[in-house]
Scaffold this motif. Sequence first.
Motif, PDB file in Angstrom:
ATOM      1  N   THR A   1     -44.365 -11.260  43.261  1.00 48.60           N
ATOM      2  CA  THR A   1     -43.052 -10.622  43.200  1.00 48.60           C
ATOM      3  C   THR A   1     -42.039 -11.710  42.878  1.00 48.60           C
ATOM      4  O   THR A   1     -41.965 -12.715  43.589  1.00 48.60           O
ATOM      5  CB  THR A   1     -42.701  -9.956  44.538  1.00 48.60           C
ATOM      6  OG1 THR A   1     -43.674  -8.957  44.841  1.00 48.60           O
ATOM      7  CG2 THR A   1     -41.332  -9.308  44.481  1.00 48.60           C
TER       8      THR A   1
ATOM      9  N   ARG B   1     -42.413 -14.745  45.561  1.00 49.26           N
ATOM     10  CA  ARG B   1     -43.291 -14.717  46.728  1.00 49.26           C
ATOM     11  C   ARG B   1     -44.509 -13.870  46.370  1.00 49.26           C
ATOM     12  O   ARG B   1     -44.404 -12.917  45.597  1.00 49.26           O
ATOM     13  CB  ARG B   1     -42.561 -14.120  47.937  1.00 49.26           C
ATOM     14  CG  ARG B   1     -43.402 -14.109  49.200  1.00 49.26           C
ATOM     15  CD  ARG B   1     -42.553 -13.936  50.454  1.00 49.26           C
ATOM     16  NE  ARG B   1     -41.906 -12.645  50.545  1.00 49.26           N
ATOM     17  CZ  ARG B   1     -41.175 -12.278  51.610  1.00 49.26           C
ATOM     18  NH1 ARG B   1     -40.973 -13.111  52.617  1.00 49.26           N
ATOM     19  NH2 ARG B   1     -40.603 -11.103  51.641  1.00 49.26           N
ATOM     20  N   TRP B   2     -45.651 -14.240  46.901  1.00 53.38           N
ATOM     21  CA  TRP B   2     -46.843 -13.423  46.707  1.00 53.38           C
ATOM     22  C   TRP B   2     -46.943 -12.421  47.842  1.00 53.38           C
ATOM     23  O   TRP B   2     -46.709 -12.757  49.014  1.00 53.38           O
ATOM     24  CB  TRP B   2     -48.097 -14.292  46.651  1.00 53.38           C
ATOM     25  CG  TRP B   2     -48.343 -14.856  45.288  1.00 53.38           C
ATOM     26  CD1 TRP B   2     -49.055 -14.294  44.275  1.00 53.38           C
ATOM     27  CD2 TRP B   2     -47.853 -16.099  44.779  1.00 53.38           C
ATOM     28  NE1 TRP B   2     -49.045 -15.108  43.160  1.00 53.38           N
ATOM     29  CE2 TRP B   2     -48.313 -16.229  43.448  1.00 53.38           C
ATOM     30  CE3 TRP B   2     -47.059 -17.130  45.314  1.00 53.38           C
ATOM     31  CZ2 TRP B   2     -48.025 -17.331  42.659  1.00 53.38           C
ATOM     32  CZ3 TRP B   2     -46.767 -18.224  44.523  1.00 53.38           C
ATOM     33  CH2 TRP B   2     -47.246 -18.318  43.211  1.00 53.38           C
ATOM     34  N   CYS B   3     -47.280 -11.193  47.479  1.00 48.76           N
ATOM     35  CA  CYS B   3     -47.423 -10.128  48.473  1.00 48.76           C
ATOM     36  C   CYS B   3     -48.872  -9.646  48.503  1.00 48.76           C
ATOM     37  O   CYS B   3     -49.649  -9.885  47.576  1.00 48.76           O
ATOM     38  CB  CYS B   3     -46.491  -8.961  48.142  1.00 48.76           C
ATOM     39  SG  CYS B   3     -44.730  -9.392  48.250  1.00 48.76           S
ATOM     40  N   ASP B   4     -49.200  -8.965  49.576  1.00 50.98           N
ATOM     41  CA  ASP B   4     -50.564  -8.472  49.751  1.00 50.98           C
ATOM     42  C   ASP B   4     -50.718  -7.130  49.045  1.00 50.98           C
ATOM     43  O   ASP B   4     -50.850  -6.078  49.658  1.00 50.98           O
ATOM     44  CB  ASP B   4     -50.883  -8.337  51.240  1.00 50.98           C
ATOM     45  CG  ASP B   4     -52.360  -8.034  51.480  1.00 50.98           C
ATOM     46  OD1 ASP B   4     -53.159  -8.229  50.538  1.00 50.98           O
ATOM     47  OD2 ASP B   4     -52.696  -7.593  52.593  1.00 50.98           O
ATOM     48  N   SER B   5     -50.669  -7.174  47.727  1.00 46.37           N
ATOM     49  CA  SER B   5     -50.802  -5.963  46.920  1.00 46.37           C
ATOM     50  C   SER B   5     -51.370  -6.366  45.561  1.00 46.37           C
ATOM     51  O   SER B   5     -51.255  -7.523  45.159  1.00 46.37           O
ATOM     52  CB  SER B   5     -49.439  -5.282  46.743  1.00 46.37           C
ATOM     53  OG  SER B   5     -48.587  -6.096  45.969  1.00 46.37           O
TER      54      SER B   5
ATOM     55  N   GLN C   1     -38.568  -7.502  50.058  1.00 43.19           N
ATOM     56  CA  GLN C   1     -39.806  -6.892  49.584  1.00 43.19           C
ATOM     57  C   GLN C   1     -40.870  -6.965  50.665  1.00 43.19           C
ATOM     58  O   GLN C   1     -41.022  -7.969  51.347  1.00 43.19           O
ATOM     59  CB  GLN C   1     -40.290  -7.600  48.310  1.00 43.19           C
ATOM     60  CG  GLN C   1     -39.214  -7.785  47.252  1.00 43.19           C
ATOM     61  CD  GLN C   1     -38.474  -6.499  46.913  1.00 43.19           C
ATOM     62  OE1 GLN C   1     -39.095  -5.485  46.623  1.00 43.19           O
ATOM     63  NE2 GLN C   1     -37.146  -6.541  46.935  1.00 43.19           N
ATOM     64  N   GLY C   2     -41.646  -5.903  50.823  1.00 43.99           N
ATOM     65  CA  GLY C   2     -42.571  -5.793  51.938  1.00 43.99           C
ATOM     66  C   GLY C   2     -43.926  -6.436  51.713  1.00 43.99           C
ATOM     67  O   GLY C   2     -44.269  -6.870  50.612  1.00 43.99           O
ATOM     68  N   SER C   3     -44.715  -6.504  52.796  1.00 44.92           N
ATOM     69  CA  SER C   3     -46.098  -6.986  52.814  1.00 44.92           C
ATOM     70  C   SER C   3     -46.275  -8.368  52.190  1.00 44.92           C
ATOM     71  O   SER C   3     -47.110  -8.567  51.301  1.00 44.92           O
ATOM     72  CB  SER C   3     -47.009  -5.986  52.079  1.00 44.92           C
ATOM     73  OG  SER C   3     -46.914  -4.708  52.647  1.00 44.92           O
ATOM     74  N   PRO C   4     -45.528  -9.371  52.660  1.00 42.81           N
ATOM     75  CA  PRO C   4     -45.674 -10.702  52.065  1.00 42.81           C
ATOM     76  C   PRO C   4     -46.981 -11.368  52.479  1.00 42.81           C
ATOM     77  O   PRO C   4     -47.449 -11.202  53.600  1.00 42.81           O
ATOM     78  CB  PRO C   4     -44.466 -11.464  52.611  1.00 42.81           C
ATOM     79  CG  PRO C   4     -44.178 -10.795  53.918  1.00 42.81           C
ATOM     80  CD  PRO C   4     -44.497  -9.346  53.718  1.00 42.81           C
ATOM     81  N   LEU C   5     -47.570 -12.123  51.553  1.00 44.90           N
ATOM     82  CA  LEU C   5     -48.757 -12.913  51.866  1.00 44.90           C
ATOM     83  C   LEU C   5     -48.376 -14.171  52.645  1.00 44.90           C
ATOM     84  O   LEU C   5     -49.163 -14.708  53.404  1.00 44.90           O
ATOM     85  CB  LEU C   5     -49.483 -13.279  50.556  1.00 44.90           C
ATOM     86  CG  LEU C   5     -50.863 -13.913  50.673  1.00 44.90           C
ATOM     87  CD1 LEU C   5     -51.841 -12.927  51.313  1.00 44.90           C
ATOM     88  CD2 LEU C   5     -51.371 -14.357  49.298  1.00 44.90           C
TER      89      LEU C   5
ATOM     90  N   GLY D   1     -50.094  -9.431  43.048  1.00 40.63           N
ATOM     91  CA  GLY D   1     -49.298  -9.659  44.242  1.00 40.63           C
ATOM     92  C   GLY D   1     -48.026 -10.462  44.040  1.00 40.63           C
ATOM     93  O   GLY D   1     -47.254 -10.656  44.970  1.00 40.63           O
TER      94      GLY D   1
END
Length: 388
Positions: free
Chosen positions: A327, A265-269, A238-242, A325
């Motif tokens: 996931t 995981r937390w993502c920047d979204s 999954q993309g854009s991880p925090l 954010g």
Amino acid sequence: MSEESTAYDASRIVVLEGLDAVRKRPGMYVGSVGQRGLHLLVFEAAGRALEEVLGGTAGRVEITLTADGGVRVADDGAGLPVEHAGHTGHGHPGDGPSLEQWLTVLGCGVRPVNRRSLSSGRSGVGLAVVNALSDRLTAEVRRDGARWVLEYEQGVAVAAPTRTGPAAGSGTAITFRPDAGIFETLEFSFDALAERFRELAFLNRDLDITLADDRDPAAPRAVRFRYPGGLRDHIAEQGSPLHPDVIAFEREYPGMEGTVEVALRWCDSPEERVASYANSLPTAGGTHELGFRDGLAAALTAHARERQLLAPSDPDLTPAQLGAGLTAVVSVKLDRPEFEGCMREWLGNTPVRACVAEAVREHLAAWLRADPARATAVLTRISTATRR
């Protein structure tokens, strides 16, 4: 209306047996004669082979959408035993049902519902139903140095099993073409099939699945699904991880008669993407997902108070505040799953909630303590999203 016209007794009852019953009432077995039922045939044909891989008797499964509108499912297992002239047994000890029984006896080979089953009672209709609802089905077996072929039309054998010559290796291949007289559409969705096989692969790390599409000779395509790291590998895609880490663990709980596996995981979204599964089946929610959110809130609240990111007067963080954010995949595999709701998509096992909550709280707390900087970034992200 006369008494004669309304009379009804046992003599008027028509009893349908075997594959005739399936052809007369297909919806009772595959739920739909639309695309959903069409796809179920693929999953049923693949299910037997996939469970061979999980059982350690096969290594990979290949599913191909063929140019003539059919489907071929092939594995590299031992090859199902074939009954033929001069032989009516099942082959080697422990082989189980013969190929003919798999293809003609309803429920043959369907495994009991437990943590190792891929069907868990929400499908699991068996290869015989695939045969019954196919215009034509061909089974090929490579076993003990020989190649055998069986052919069926609308569930009826065309001829006795035929030995066609020598064969290298071993395995079973089932090729079928759904019956146009039964299904409203014969158009398979590659994307829908790929999504389900991808799920099965990351939920069961031993699986090795290839899905190919040969329907358009000018643009054939194939994709392989294999996740040796299980859910961790899936979340890592999954993309854009925090933060770079995937927080993942697997744990067995006798109290819920099963295992829990979680990766997050937390993502920047701003979106939340949480998927839950029970015995490899997607769920709309239930005690496993509630337990996941309970454990998440408990670990983050405790860490925020420890780091004085929450004032003493501030209320605890709630599960509803933690989604931005996030996931995650929550998967439980139970010996006795209890599904609720009209679509049986809600897990109801009561002990699961407390077990999953404890596991998530303990593992997430350990990650938060190990890297305070990343933990602070996550809590800041949550706090910013909450104030919006």
